[in-house]
Structures are given as structure tokens and as C-alpha cells.
Design an enzyme around this catalytic site. Structure first.
Site, mmCIF file in Angstrom:
data_model
loop_
_atom_site.group_PDB
_atom_site.id
_atom_site.type_symbol
_atom_site.label_atom_id
_atom_site.label_comp_id
_atom_site.label_asym_id
_atom_site.label_seq_id
_atom_site.Cartn_x
_atom_site.Cartn_y
_atom_site.Cartn_z
ATOM 1 N N SER A 101 -11.550 -4.689 16.857
ATOM 2 C CA SER A 101 -12.243 -3.418 16.687
ATOM 3 C C SER A 101 -11.287 -2.256 16.923
ATOM 4 O O SER A 101 -10.289 -2.131 16.216
ATOM 5 C CB SER A 101 -13.460 -3.374 17.605
ATOM 6 N N ASP A 154 -20.894 -5.994 8.804
ATOM 7 C CA ASP A 154 -20.553 -5.410 10.102
ATOM 8 C C ASP A 154 -21.452 -4.197 10.356
ATOM 9 O O ASP A 154 -21.373 -3.202 9.623
ATOM 10 C CB ASP A 154 -19.086 -4.987 10.112
ATOM 11 N N HIS A 212 -20.178 -7.766 13.830
ATOM 12 C CA HIS A 212 -19.013 -7.102 14.428
ATOM 13 C C HIS A 212 -18.454 -7.971 15.542
ATOM 14 O O HIS A 212 -19.097 -8.174 16.581
ATOM 15 C CB HIS A 212 -19.409 -5.731 14.977
#
Length: 338
Positions: free
Chosen positions: A141, A266, A294
Site C-alpha cells: 500500500s 481494491d 486491498h
């Protein structure tokens, strides 16, 4: 190269939110022992590193550096799972806590999506300590955005053998817009609350450099980044921060083997943020799956038990490209999937 991933979600966990929440909240935390190191910085601040314990490895054993996501830390289950895999493959593993992530840092500035200097400091520190060891980095991320931006900035000078990035917000402005839609607003509120708590804790210990508005009124990322992230970290405003910190424009400059893993569903971003083939250098393999959420990517074993697929795919990539990274002390199957 842009290609379709072979990830298949567990038949009982196909929803993007279910994938995301199961991996981060429902999954038991992988057991892990670490040795902590505090790296003092020239500006008076510090970075905390969490190393796997030494187990008689040679000085030239491979090293995997892990970069966590926003509000992440050693407690992030994806980080612990990957560090266990590094241990199982005879590698040193180290998690870099971004500035202010593990505990309040000493300066008003903190970490953000485009902060690559601190990562460069850690890479140089690791290289000085283990001069002959091949290095790899894995970012998730926000940490993936930092890693890809760093690799693009470094180009051929990047001192790594290979890298992997997962669920990256390549276009920060577009992602800040997308996460304000539908159920994704729940994630936004959760992350902003975490940031607010971290800054409030820090500014009880040090003086804030300027008066800030009531944190509780900053309920979306553009507002928060405009009022807090940008001024604390030398950006003109949120627009300037997003433009200068997004990793997307740096992808074409990456020159070492880099695997990027992304899911079209996501919930932190929209599918249109996924880079097209023209945005990728020839060194990048971008694997896109329809499902995965995610940093989720939970598949199923023979009897339907959860399998954390990232901890299979990333080690497979490293085995091919990181010298010395090989099965060393395989984890018990129940531990791998539990």
C-alpha cells in the site's frame, strides 16, 4: 509487462471488502520473534527497525526489507507473514517502521506516501552492515508507493536485486477521491482516525509548529492532507503533495526486476488507477487479478481453509531473483495457512 494474475479467491470470500477485512482483522496474527534496532538520524529523529533474530546465517545471506502501509507496523499481519517466509527461506528479514509509525517521533514531520529519503537511509544502513548480502524490498500500500517511487528515482543505481509492491495507490489524488465513495468511506474514516490519534499523541509530547484546525473536522483525505500532511512535510498543499508523491510517473524509470500485485476490486481505489502497459518499464511485471481486495488475496486450500496467497507468490518471485533465497526450514503447513 501487464498480465493477468493466477490468484483465485476462496469460494467463500469473493467480496472485495470480505477479502480486505478477513486478511487484516480476522486472520490470526502470525507468531514472530524480532530484535529491535533504533536508527538515529542526522536531523535528530529516529527510525525503528525490527529484525528477525540471528540464526547462524552467513554474512552474505539475502535480506528482505519490508515496508508497511498507512497506520501499519510490525503488528500488520501481512508484514509478519512475509517475515516468517523470509525466515523459512534462510534470509534475514527486517521491517522498517516509517518515521512516527511505531511510536511518536521527535520532530513535527512524519511519514507520507512520497517519503523515500528515510528508506534510502535504511538501505544504506543495511548495506553498510551486510556489505555482500543481496537485498530485496517488499512494500504494501503506502509502503509500496514509497518503494516504487524510490526505485524510479534511483533507476539503475538502485542497490537492490529485486522488489515487490502490493496494492499500491499509484495516483494519490485519484485514490483520495475514490475512497470517498460508498462503503470505502469506512476505510477512510478508520485511517484518518488512526492518523489523528498519532498526531494528537505526538503533539502532547512536542510543540506543534503551527496551530491546526480541529482534527475531528478533517474527515476526508484531501482535507487532512491539505491541513496536516502537506504543511508538515514541505508541500504547498494537498494537490502539490499528491502530484509530487504519486508513484505512477516513476514506474517507467524502474530498472530492476519488480513485481507489482494488484486487484481490480481494491476498495481503496478505483480500477482506473491501475497503470497501463505504456506506463511500465520493461523491468516491471504487473499482475492484476479480478478479486483480492486491498492487501487481501486470501485463497483456499483443499478443504476450504484460508491460504494467504501473497505469502506464496512473493517468495516464489524472490526465489527466482534474490540470490540465496531458498527453502531453508519450511513452515508447518498449518502455520502457513493459519
Amino acid at each position: 509487462m501487464l498480465t493477468r494474475s493466477d490468484f483465485e479467491p476462496a469460494f467463500w470470500l469473493r467480496n472485495a471488502h470480505a477479502q480486505t477485512v478477513f486478511a487484516s482483522k480476522v486472520r490470526p496474527s502470525p507468531a514472530l520473534e524480532v530484535e529491535r534496532e533504533r536508527l538515529e538520524l542526522d536531523d535528530g529523529d529516529f527510525l525503528d527497525l525490527s529484525w528477525l533474530p540471528e540464526r547462524g546465517l552467513d554474512a552474505d545471506a539475502p535480506i528482505v526489507i519490508v515496508l508497511h502501509g498507512l497506520n501499519g507496523s510490525l503488528e500488520s499481519k501481512y508484514a509478519r507473514g512475509l517475515l516468517r517466509q523470509a525466515d523459512a527461506h534462510g534470509a534475514r528479514g527486517v521491517l522498517m517502521h516509517f518515521r512516527g509509525a511505531a511510536e511518536p517521533n521527535r520532530l513535527a514531520r512524519s511519514y507520507h506516501s512520497g517519503e523515500t529519503e528515510d528508506f534510502d537511509t535504511v538501505v544504506r544502513h543495511v548495506r553498510r552492515r551486510f556489505a555482500r548480502a543481496p537485498l530485496a524490498a517488499v512494500g504494501y500500500s503506502l509502503g509500496g508507493n514509497v518503494l516504487l517511487k524510490y526505485l524510479g528515482e534511483q533507476g539503475r543505481a538502485a542497490p537492490l536485486a529485486c522488489a515487490t509492491a502490493v496494492s499500491v495507490p499509484y495516483d494519490l489524488k485519484r485514490c483520495a477521491q475514490a475512497i470517498q465513495q460508498g462503503l470505502s468511506r469506512i476505510y477512510q474514516a478508520h485511517m484518518i482516525n488512526g492518523l489523528r490519534e498519532a498526531y494528537e499523541a505526538k503533539f502532547k509530547l512536542i510543540e506543534a509548529p503551527q496551530p491546526y484546525p480541529d482534527f475531528r473536522k478533517l474527515r476526508d483525505f484531501p482535507s487532512f492532507d491539505n491541513a496536516v500532511t502537506a504543511p508538515l512535510n514541505g508541500f504547498r498543499d494537498a494537490e502539490d503533495y499528491y502530484e509530487r508523491s504519486s508513484s505512477g510517473p516513476f514506474l517507467r524509470h524502474i530498472r530492476l526486476p519488480t513485481l507489482i500485485i494488484h486487484a481490480e476490486d481494491d476498495p481503496f481505489m478505483a480500477p482506473d488507477v491501475i497503470p497501463g502497459p505504456d506506463a511500465l518499464s520493461s523491468s516491471i511485471r504487473l499482475e492484476v487479478s479480478r478479486h483480492g481486495g486491498h492487501v487481501g488475496f486470501v485463497s483456499a486450500g483443499r478443504y476450504g481453509e484460508p491460504v494467504y496467497w501473497l505469502e506464496q507468490r512473493i517468495p516464489a518471485w524472490l526465489r527466482e531473483r534474490l540470490p540465496g533465497f531458498a527453502a531453508h526450514d519450511p513452515l508447518n503447513e498449518a502455520e502457513e495457512t493459519g
